[in-house]
Design a protein around this motif. Sequence first.
Motif, short mmCIF file in Angstrom:
data_model
loop_
_atom_site.label_atom_id
_atom_site.label_comp_id
_atom_site.label_asym_id
_atom_site.label_seq_id
_atom_site.Cartn_x
_atom_site.Cartn_y
_atom_site.Cartn_z
N PRO A 13 0.81 -1.21 0.00
CA PRO A 13 0.00 0.00 0.00
C PRO A 13 0.85 1.26 0.00
O PRO A 13 2.03 1.21 0.30
CB PRO A 13 -0.77 -0.11 1.32
CG PRO A 13 0.19 -0.79 2.24
CD PRO A 13 0.94 -1.78 1.36
N THR A 16 -1.87 4.26 4.94
CA THR A 16 -2.74 3.43 5.76
C THR A 16 -3.47 4.29 6.76
O THR A 16 -3.08 5.42 7.03
CB THR A 16 -1.91 2.34 6.47
OG1 THR A 16 -2.80 1.42 7.10
CG2 THR A 16 -1.01 2.95 7.53
N GLY A 17 -4.52 3.77 7.32
CA GLY A 17 -5.24 4.41 8.41
C GLY A 17 -5.08 3.55 9.65
O GLY A 17 -5.03 2.33 9.55
N THR A 24 -9.03 -2.14 7.14
CA THR A 24 -9.22 -1.34 5.94
C THR A 24 -10.68 -0.96 5.72
O THR A 24 -10.96 0.04 5.09
CB THR A 24 -8.70 -2.08 4.68
OG1 THR A 24 -9.31 -3.37 4.62
CG2 THR A 24 -7.20 -2.24 4.72
N SER A 25 -11.59 -1.76 6.27
CA SER A 25 -13.01 -1.42 6.14
C SER A 25 -13.34 -0.11 6.83
O SER A 25 -14.27 0.59 6.44
CB SER A 25 -13.88 -2.54 6.72
OG SER A 25 -13.71 -3.72 5.99
N SER A 27 -10.62 2.25 7.78
CA SER A 27 -9.65 3.30 7.42
C SER A 27 -9.79 3.78 5.99
O SER A 27 -9.57 4.96 5.71
CB SER A 27 -8.23 2.81 7.67
OG SER A 27 -7.92 1.68 6.88
N THR A 28 -10.15 2.92 5.06
CA THR A 28 -10.23 3.33 3.66
C THR A 28 -11.24 4.45 3.43
O THR A 28 -10.91 5.44 2.78
CB THR A 28 -10.53 2.11 2.76
OG1 THR A 28 -9.46 1.17 2.92
CG2 THR A 28 -10.64 2.51 1.30
N PRO A 29 -12.47 4.35 3.96
CA PRO A 29 -13.40 5.47 3.75
C PRO A 29 -12.95 6.76 4.43
O PRO A 29 -13.22 7.85 3.93
CB PRO A 29 -14.71 4.98 4.34
CG PRO A 29 -14.54 3.56 4.71
CD PRO A 29 -13.10 3.22 4.61
N VAL A 31 -9.75 7.78 4.86
CA VAL A 31 -8.70 8.36 4.02
C VAL A 31 -9.31 8.92 2.74
O VAL A 31 -8.95 10.00 2.29
CB VAL A 31 -7.59 7.32 3.73
CG1 VAL A 31 -6.60 7.86 2.71
CG2 VAL A 31 -6.87 6.94 5.02
N ALA A 32 -10.27 8.21 2.16
CA ALA A 32 -10.95 8.71 0.95
C ALA A 32 -11.66 10.01 1.25
O ALA A 32 -11.64 10.94 0.42
CB ALA A 32 -11.93 7.66 0.44
N ASN A 54 -0.23 9.18 -5.96
CA ASN A 54 0.80 8.35 -5.32
C ASN A 54 2.21 8.90 -5.49
O ASN A 54 3.00 8.90 -4.54
CB ASN A 54 0.72 6.93 -5.87
CG ASN A 54 -0.64 6.34 -5.64
OD1 ASN A 54 -1.40 6.81 -4.80
ND2 ASN A 54 -0.98 5.32 -6.40
N THR A 100 0.38 7.05 8.02
CA THR A 100 -0.99 7.55 8.12
C THR A 100 -1.04 9.02 7.73
O THR A 100 -0.09 9.77 7.96
CB THR A 100 -1.54 7.39 9.55
OG1 THR A 100 -0.72 8.13 10.45
CG2 THR A 100 -1.56 5.95 9.98
#
Length: 114
Positions: A13, A16-17, A24-25, A27-29, A31-32, A54, A100
Motif C-alpha cells: 500500500p 494506511t489508516g 481497511t473497512s 480506514s479506507t473510507p 482516508v478517501a 501516489n 498515516t
Amino acid sequence: MDGVYLTLRLPAPWITGVGEGGGTSASTPIVAAMFNRIVEERLRASKGPLGFINLVLYQHPGVLKNIAIGNNAVCCDGKCNATTGFRATPGWDPVTGLGTPDYPKMLELFAGLP
C-alpha cells in the motif's frame, strides 16, 4: 512477489489508516474522505482535481506519519506466527505503506499544487 506490485511496479500500500479496529473497512473510507475534502478545497480555489496522487506522496513523505512499530502477523486461536507477516519499519513498508495521513500537512501540500 507476485501480487505485491501493480502493473506500474509501484509497491502497495501507499498509505494506511490506524484506529481501534475495523482494519481497511474502517480506514479506507476515512482516508478517501480526507482526499475528497482536499479536492473540494482545490475546486473552491478554482484548481482541478488531484489525479494520480501516489507519486506526489512519495515525493513528500513528510505529509504522512510514519509507523515503524508493529506487524501484520497471522494470528489463529490466540497464537501469532510472526514469520508469516511483515514488520513495520521506518519509511515505506508492506504493512503501513508510507504511513498515516496528516491532514493539515496534506491539505497544505495538495492545495499548493497547480
